[in-house]
Design an enzyme around this catalytic site. Sequence first.
Site, PDB file in Angstrom:
ATOM      1  N   ARG A 226      70.885  27.952  82.582  1.00 39.86           N
ATOM      2  CA  ARG A 226      71.007  26.528  82.915  1.00 39.86           C
ATOM      3  C   ARG A 226      72.593  26.434  82.298  1.00 39.86           C
ATOM      4  O   ARG A 226      72.455  26.337  80.928  1.00 39.86           O
ATOM      5  CB  ARG A 226      69.956  25.645  82.472  1.00 39.86           C
TER       6      ARG A 226
ATOM      7  N   HIS B 187      71.128  22.876  91.762  1.00 42.00           N
ATOM      8  CA  HIS B 187      69.992  23.134  91.431  1.00 42.00           C
ATOM      9  C   HIS B 187      69.051  23.832  92.236  1.00 42.00           C
ATOM     10  O   HIS B 187      68.150  23.148  92.913  1.00 42.00           O
ATOM     11  CB  HIS B 187      69.538  21.708  90.803  1.00 42.00           C
TER      12      HIS B 187
ATOM     13  N   GLN C 111      65.065  23.630  91.859  1.00 41.64           N
ATOM     14  CA  GLN C 111      64.425  22.504  92.229  1.00 41.64           C
ATOM     15  C   GLN C 111      64.368  22.224  93.631  1.00 41.64           C
ATOM     16  O   GLN C 111      63.293  21.909  94.300  1.00 41.64           O
ATOM     17  CB  GLN C 111      65.494  21.348  91.718  1.00 41.64           C
TER      18      GLN C 111
ATOM     19  N   ASP D 298      67.569  10.832  92.330  1.00 39.23           N
ATOM     20  CA  ASP D 298      67.751  11.524  91.071  1.00 39.23           C
ATOM     21  C   ASP D 298      68.600  10.354  90.225  1.00 39.23           C
ATOM     22  O   ASP D 298      69.195   9.415  90.709  1.00 39.23           O
ATOM     23  CB  ASP D 298      68.574  12.786  91.443  1.00 39.23           C
TER      24      ASP D 298
ATOM     25  N   CYS E 191      63.289  14.549  91.333  1.00 39.62           N
ATOM     26  CA  CYS E 191      63.128  15.825  90.650  1.00 39.62           C
ATOM     27  C   CYS E 191      62.854  15.460  89.064  1.00 39.62           C
ATOM     28  O   CYS E 191      62.196  16.603  88.463  1.00 39.62           O
ATOM     29  CB  CYS E 191      64.618  16.459  90.340  1.00 39.62           C
TER      30      CYS E 191
ATOM     31  N   ARG F 294      57.409  23.635  90.879  1.00 43.44           N
ATOM     32  CA  ARG F 294      58.463  24.341  90.326  1.00 43.44           C
ATOM     33  C   ARG F 294      57.963  25.632  89.753  1.00 43.44           C
ATOM     34  O   ARG F 294      58.844  26.667  89.749  1.00 43.44           O
ATOM     35  CB  ARG F 294      59.031  23.553  88.989  1.00 43.44           C
TER      36      ARG F 294
HETATM   37  N1   CP Z   1      63.785  18.996  87.384  1.00 40.91           N
HETATM   38  C1   CP Z   1      64.183  19.407  86.214  1.00 40.91           C
HETATM   39  O1   CP Z   1      64.904  20.449  86.329  1.00 40.91           O
HETATM   40  O2   CP Z   1      63.573  19.060  85.052  1.00 40.91           O
HETATM   41  P1   CP Z   1      64.139  19.614  83.694  1.00 40.91           P
HETATM   42  O3   CP Z   1      65.378  19.143  83.231  1.00 40.91           O
HETATM   43  O4   CP Z   1      62.925  19.119  82.699  1.00 40.91           O
HETATM   44  O5   CP Z   1      64.014  21.041  83.776  1.00 40.91           O
HETATM   45  N1  NVA Z   2      71.182  15.741  88.054  1.00 47.11           N
HETATM   46  C1  NVA Z   2      70.432  15.803  86.896  1.00 47.11           C
HETATM   47  C2  NVA Z   2      68.990  16.807  87.334  1.00 47.11           C
HETATM   48  C3  NVA Z   2      68.282  16.836  85.945  1.00 47.11           C
HETATM   49  C4  NVA Z   2      66.997  17.833  86.476  1.00 47.11           C
HETATM   50  C5  NVA Z   2      71.355  16.581  85.871  1.00 47.11           C
HETATM   51  O1  NVA Z   2      71.966  17.535  86.134  1.00 47.11           O
HETATM   52  O2  NVA Z   2      71.137  16.109  84.735  1.00 47.11           O
END
Ligand code: CP
Ligand code: NVA
Length: 305
Positions: free
Chosen positions: A94, A126, A129, A219, A259, A287
């Site tokens: 990430r 993502h 997700q 989101d 999400c 997930r």
């Molecule tokens: N939806 C999602 O990616 O959640 P987290 O940021 O908690 O991993």
């Molecule tokens: N769009 C959000 C998603 C979090 C799971 C972010 O990138 O923070």
Amino acid sequence: MLEIDDLGPDGLEAVLTLAEAEPASLPRSLEGQGVALVFEKPSARTRNSSEMAVVSLGGHPVYIQGAEVGIDVRETAEDVARTLACYHRVLCARVMDHGSLERMAAALDAADVDVPVVNLLSDRAHPCQALADLLTVRQHFGADGARDRTITYVGDANNVWRSLALAASMAGIATRVASPDGFGPSAEDIALVRSFGGDLMVTNDPIEAATGADVLYTDVWTSMGQEDEAAVRAAAFAGFCIDEALVAGSAPGALVMHCLPAHRGEEISAGAVDGPQSVVWQQAANRMHAMRGLLAWVTEAGGDR
Ligand code: CP
Ligand code: NVA
């Protein structure tokens, strides 16, 4: 898999089928092997679902905070990737900058190292997700029935929107996106989504987008890494909220999806996210199933890596 279209439509279908399989029926394709999980940003769902997916395939997850490896701070993204590939069967990360993932994957390719790189969220995409989201939609409408449905996304055309819209289009599902001016999808992303054949409506009217839709998805207005823009975004996104009125205008029994994490009273009302049509906890649980399917595919089931 840096973005969902890296799987191709057949790969997407194969991963979803593996995700739907009984866990015990899958080969323990990670037995005795490590999976690196690098996080430059916080996570609840992605970290925990990924760790447990690795364990269910017999592997050993190693959680690594971004500062420990210091991508482009302590050493280059390329050197981080080459190092972690010495110990791990899969490299998952990430990252703040999608380009870091591209450079890590390119470095492993150039060295002919057979360690797939999986995007656990970047500023651009993502895909893990999106896998869980499609799985959730299929559980409600069936794999074939899902193709006749429409998914509406209200809010920021961000990383989550991009992967969701691409995945839906690859699966033959129509999508709509409603965003305030300046926060909608780029012309390039619109063309990419449509290139897979799925219909895409782009509007700045949430009511137009939600009317008759089978899924309402949203989101956060401010993603991780955009905290400096929070005030501007809060003003721009006012009204772009999935609330009970929007749900009432959607198709009967429409699914309410997010999400997570959710901000009740901003992009979604408490009544919608906690209401009877919400499937957000099913999404969260999926997930793990989606990640198990993805890891099984890249390690065992003939995934083209
Ligand atoms: N939806 C999602 O990616 O959640 P987290 O940021 O908690 O991993
Ligand atoms: N769009 C959000 C998603 C979090 C799971 C972010 O990138 O923070």
